[in-house]
Design an enzyme around this catalytic site. Structure first.
Site, mmCIF file in Angstrom:
data_model
loop_
_atom_site.group_PDB
_atom_site.id
_atom_site.type_symbol
_atom_site.label_atom_id
_atom_site.label_comp_id
_atom_site.label_asym_id
_atom_site.label_seq_id
_atom_site.Cartn_x
_atom_site.Cartn_y
_atom_site.Cartn_z
ATOM 1 N N PRO A 196 60.924 105.181 54.781
ATOM 2 C CA PRO A 196 60.163 104.934 53.698
ATOM 3 C C PRO A 196 60.960 103.416 53.217
ATOM 4 O O PRO A 196 59.702 102.745 53.226
ATOM 5 C CB PRO A 196 60.129 105.733 52.681
ATOM 6 C CG PRO A 196 60.252 107.046 53.801
ATOM 7 C CD PRO A 196 61.502 106.906 54.799
ATOM 8 N N GLY A 211 62.269 99.116 57.232
ATOM 9 C CA GLY A 211 61.633 98.760 57.374
ATOM 10 C C GLY A 211 61.719 97.270 58.630
ATOM 11 O O GLY A 211 62.723 97.625 59.264
ATOM 12 N N ARG A 252 25.891 87.842 81.141
ATOM 13 C CA ARG A 252 24.948 87.917 80.141
ATOM 14 C C ARG A 252 24.018 85.750 80.181
ATOM 15 O O ARG A 252 24.823 85.222 80.296
ATOM 16 C CB ARG A 252 25.986 87.550 78.365
ATOM 17 C CG ARG A 252 25.166 87.628 77.639
ATOM 18 C CD ARG A 252 23.888 88.749 77.680
ATOM 19 N NE ARG A 252 23.634 88.936 75.935
ATOM 20 C CZ ARG A 252 22.349 89.516 75.615
ATOM 21 N NH1 ARG A 252 21.772 90.479 76.221
ATOM 22 N NH2 ARG A 252 22.014 88.972 74.539
ATOM 23 N N HIS A 291 32.272 88.744 74.128
ATOM 24 C CA HIS A 291 31.069 89.981 74.449
ATOM 25 C C HIS A 291 29.592 89.869 73.114
ATOM 26 O O HIS A 291 28.976 90.607 73.090
ATOM 27 C CB HIS A 291 31.624 91.471 74.356
ATOM 28 C CG HIS A 291 32.641 91.391 75.413
ATOM 29 N ND1 HIS A 291 33.127 90.845 76.085
ATOM 30 C CD2 HIS A 291 31.441 92.355 76.569
ATOM 31 C CE1 HIS A 291 33.707 91.130 77.533
ATOM 32 N NE2 HIS A 291 32.885 91.887 77.808
ATOM 33 N N GLY A 292 29.707 89.165 72.179
ATOM 34 C CA GLY A 292 28.419 89.052 70.623
ATOM 35 C C GLY A 292 28.906 90.635 69.961
ATOM 36 O O GLY A 292 29.377 90.947 70.396
ATOM 37 N N GLU A 340 57.930 96.839 66.020
ATOM 38 C CA GLU A 340 59.534 96.820 67.085
ATOM 39 C C GLU A 340 60.330 95.550 66.803
ATOM 40 O O GLU A 340 60.665 94.230 66.918
ATOM 41 C CB GLU A 340 59.018 96.843 68.535
ATOM 42 C CG GLU A 340 58.853 97.639 69.508
ATOM 43 C CD GLU A 340 59.214 97.834 70.966
ATOM 44 O OE1 GLU A 340 59.949 97.055 71.350
ATOM 45 O OE2 GLU A 340 58.964 98.856 71.425
ATOM 46 N N THR A 376 58.494 93.047 62.826
ATOM 47 C CA THR A 376 57.140 92.015 63.174
ATOM 48 C C THR A 376 58.036 90.991 63.193
ATOM 49 O O THR A 376 58.591 90.020 63.188
ATOM 50 C CB THR A 376 56.843 91.845 60.823
ATOM 51 O OG1 THR A 376 58.180 91.358 60.486
ATOM 52 C CG2 THR A 376 57.137 93.407 60.739
ATOM 53 N N GLU A 421 57.472 88.018 61.834
ATOM 54 C CA GLU A 421 57.825 87.461 60.973
ATOM 55 C C GLU A 421 59.596 87.238 61.154
ATOM 56 O O GLU A 421 60.330 86.464 61.217
ATOM 57 C CB GLU A 421 57.751 87.800 59.015
ATOM 58 C CG GLU A 421 56.556 87.195 58.501
ATOM 59 C CD GLU A 421 55.278 88.317 59.445
ATOM 60 O OE1 GLU A 421 55.853 89.315 59.989
ATOM 61 O OE2 GLU A 421 53.823 87.890 58.932
HETATM 62 C C1 LIG Z 1 52.023 102.916 65.142
HETATM 63 C C2 LIG Z 1 53.644 102.683 65.191
HETATM 64 C C3 LIG Z 1 54.303 102.970 65.288
HETATM 65 C C4 LIG Z 1 55.982 103.142 65.151
HETATM 66 N N1 LIG Z 1 56.869 103.441 65.825
HETATM 67 C C5 LIG Z 1 58.445 103.401 65.924
HETATM 68 C C6 LIG Z 1 59.083 103.769 66.485
HETATM 69 O O1 LIG Z 1 58.930 104.392 67.339
HETATM 70 N N2 LIG Z 1 60.690 103.908 66.079
HETATM 71 C C7 LIG Z 1 60.418 102.877 64.998
HETATM 72 O O2 LIG Z 1 61.606 103.160 64.360
HETATM 73 N N3 LIG Z 1 59.433 102.220 64.003
HETATM 74 C C8 LIG Z 1 58.535 102.480 64.285
HETATM 75 N N4 LIG Z 1 57.634 101.855 63.667
HETATM 76 C C9 LIG Z 1 57.645 100.979 62.224
HETATM 77 C C10 LIG Z 1 57.763 99.775 62.441
HETATM 78 O O3 LIG Z 1 58.673 98.633 63.495
HETATM 79 C C11 LIG Z 1 57.969 99.040 61.531
HETATM 80 O O4 LIG Z 1 56.521 99.467 60.631
HETATM 81 C C12 LIG Z 1 57.842 97.559 61.202
HETATM 82 O O5 LIG Z 1 59.027 96.761 61.298
HETATM 83 C C13 LIG Z 1 58.044 97.150 60.005
HETATM 84 O O6 LIG Z 1 58.176 97.819 58.490
HETATM 85 P P1 LIG Z 1 57.194 97.788 57.126
HETATM 86 O O7 LIG Z 1 55.836 98.802 57.915
HETATM 87 O O8 LIG Z 1 58.738 98.820 56.440
HETATM 88 O O9 LIG Z 1 56.862 96.833 56.754
HETATM 89 P P2 LIG Z 1 58.170 95.541 55.622
HETATM 90 O O10 LIG Z 1 59.534 95.583 56.365
HETATM 91 O O11 LIG Z 1 57.778 96.294 54.234
HETATM 92 O O12 LIG Z 1 57.072 94.674 55.621
HETATM 93 C C14 LIG Z 1 56.355 94.061 54.701
HETATM 94 C C15 LIG Z 1 55.638 92.578 55.045
HETATM 95 O O13 LIG Z 1 56.788 91.736 54.816
HETATM 96 C C16 LIG Z 1 57.399 90.866 55.610
HETATM 97 N N5 LIG Z 1 58.239 90.520 55.488
HETATM 98 C C17 LIG Z 1 59.466 91.301 55.046
HETATM 99 N N6 LIG Z 1 61.098 90.806 55.350
HETATM 100 C C18 LIG Z 1 60.875 89.535 55.574
HETATM 101 C C19 LIG Z 1 61.591 88.446 55.816
HETATM 102 N N7 LIG Z 1 63.179 88.726 54.737
HETATM 103 N N8 LIG Z 1 61.116 87.332 55.479
HETATM 104 C C20 LIG Z 1 59.957 87.674 55.585
HETATM 105 N N9 LIG Z 1 59.054 87.766 56.046
HETATM 106 C C21 LIG Z 1 59.229 89.340 55.828
HETATM 107 C C22 LIG Z 1 57.230 91.804 56.544
HETATM 108 O O14 LIG Z 1 57.436 90.766 58.202
HETATM 109 C C23 LIG Z 1 55.743 91.776 56.495
HETATM 110 O O15 LIG Z 1 55.107 90.899 56.554
HETATM 111 C C24 LIG Z 1 56.520 101.804 63.573
HETATM 112 C C25 LIG Z 1 54.897 101.474 63.146
HETATM 113 C C26 LIG Z 1 54.067 101.841 63.241
HETATM 114 C C27 LIG Z 1 52.709 101.628 62.402
#
Ligand SMILES: Cc1cc2nc3c(=O)[nH]c(=O)nc-3n(C[C@H](O)[C@H](O)[C@H](O)COP(=O)(O)OP(=O)(O)OC[C@H]3O[C@@H](n4cnc5c(N)ncnc54)[C@H](O)[C@@H]3O)c2cc1C
Length: 397
Positions: free
Chosen positions: A130, A133, A271, A353-354, A378, A380, A382
């Protein structure tokens, strides 16, 4: 020195067999899977039986021994058919079997890698929490020393395959204060262990065939045989897995882009508006041309990076520092461009596809929902840009 990008006859035969298999065994069940939001157990089992859950794993450990190039060929084909199946295979293979192959002891390879590659066990990978990320080294699930083993307590979220997995490659903090530099360790946690529970499973915009699960660890006891790699080096283990994952995600994106473009091409020829097929209009032709250009460019990036990883081999001890940073930068580039081009191409395909493209249940509507996550998970995009920028500032182009 010639630059050679062609596939071997064996690689082509493998790709063609996979295409035939997926058309028969996976494609027909996808619409219902998406609608019911169910994990596709039967098709996953069939894929496991065919060896598709161990493609890059050497044959001596139960895999097909086809390397990262073979693995990407399969994920490209799978990406043409369904992103949920691609995510299930990717979470298991890139993120589960890679760390076992690169860091596992012989005993761990026998106990966890071989049955996983043979399709008898399903793997998941759990880094996200939580509060952690993008700042993925800030792990707060704690591993406390108890006897010669460890007791793990904490909450993990967003784990793909988390509800179905037999074993999770799970990152926990051996020292919270040290963070990624010595404070994170990778553990092999079996999901039937005492104290392990699956919590909330998320409802999602797309990837309806995958579980995205919370994992609850309440004093889970693990022996020293379940430490994957060295204590305190878990962040390296995770990043090695993610380098493979990011390239294979590019391959899956490539497949998704191809399917969307083929559908848009076909639709545009059939189409008719204003007395002509819409493919006769330059506005549509230019969209299709841009889509095809991105596919061509991504194909080179994906297979260049996959072949590089194959040349490096799976043993991190054999990697030079330069090879490591190049691999990581290539993976970030493939993942970032691949996912953004996939979103763009699929968006344009939907536009061609409209109104039909917006109707629930059409393949393009599902692809649009499924593609968006690739810009987020994997790492983001960013974060991928940060990876590339850091290397750019330190080594230059
Ligand atoms: C469907 C799904 C499957 C997933 N599967 C896995 C899995 O199998 N195992 C696992 O461990 N995780 C998994 N994840 C987690 C996923 O890797 C994270 O959600 C992702 O790495 C982003 O973390 P966060 O959601 O906490 O976003 P945050 O880290 O809170 O980011 C929020 C925003 O802030 C930006 N941000 C954060 N820090 C910076 C910075 N320093 N500079 C610029 N921008 C920044 C981010 O790019 C993003 O736009 C999964 C997520 C989803 C939704």
């Amino acid at each position: 020195m010639p630059i050679e990008f062609s596939l071997t006859a064996d690689q082509e035969a493998f790709r063609d067999a996979a295409r035939t298999f997926l058309a028969k065994e996976v494609a027909p069940i996808v619409p219902e899977m998406d609608e019911k939001e169910e994990f596709p157990r039967a098709s996953v089992k069939r894929m496991q039986e065919e060896g598709y859950f161990g493609i890059p794993v050497p044959e001596e450990y139960g895999g097909l021994g086809l390397g990262k190039v073979g693995y990407c060929l399969f994920l490209e084909e799978l990406g043409r058919v369904d992103a949920s199946h691609g995510t299930i295979v990717g979470a298991h293979t890139s993120l589960g079997t890679t760390p076992l192959l690169s860091y596992g002891t012989e005993d761990q390879k026998k106990r966890w890698l071989a049955p996983s590659a043979r399709g008898e066990k399903l793997l998941a990978f759990s880094l996200t929490e939580p509060g952690s990320g993008s700042d993925s080294g800030a792990v707060h699930t704690v591993a406390e020393k108890s006897g010669d083993g460890w007791t793990i307590t904490g909450n993990k979220i967003y784990v793909s395959n988390g509800r179905e997995a037999d074993t999770v490659v799970l990152m926990a903090a051996n020292d919270v204060k040290l963070g990624p530099n010595g404070g994170v360790t990778a553990f092999l946690v079996d999901t039937n262990q005492q104290g392990f529970a699956v919590g909330r499973c998320e409802k999602k915009m797309g990837l309806h065939g995958t579980s995205t699960a919370e994992l609850i660890l309440d004093h889970v006891e693990v022996g020293p045989d379940r430490v994957l790699g060295e204590v305190g080096k878990g962040f390296h283990v995770a990043m090695t897995a993610l380098d493979v994952g990011r390239v294979s995600l590019g391959a899956a994106s490539l497949g998704g882009m191809q399917a969307a473009t083929e559908q848009a091409l076909e639709f545009s020829k059939n189409r008719t508006q204003f007395g002509l097929p819409i493919s006769e209009y330059e506005a549509i032709q230019f969209k299709l041309a841009d889509m095809a250009m991105k596919i061509s460019a991504l194909r080179y990036l994906v297979y260049h990076a996959a072949a590089h990883q194959d040349r490096m081999g799976a043993d991190p001890k054999g990697w030079s520092r330069l090879e490591r940073v190049e691999k990581t930068r290539e993976a970030a580039t493939v993942k970032c461009l691949g996912s953004e081009w996939a979103s763009e191409v699929i968006d344009e395909a939907l536009q061609i596809h409209g109104g039909l493209g917006y109707i629930r249940g059409t393949p393009i509507e599902r692809a649009y929902r499924d593609a968006r996550i690739s810009e987020i998970f994997e790492g983001t995009n960013e974060i991928q840009r940060l990876v590339v920028a850091r290397d750019l500032l330190s080594r230059g182009l």
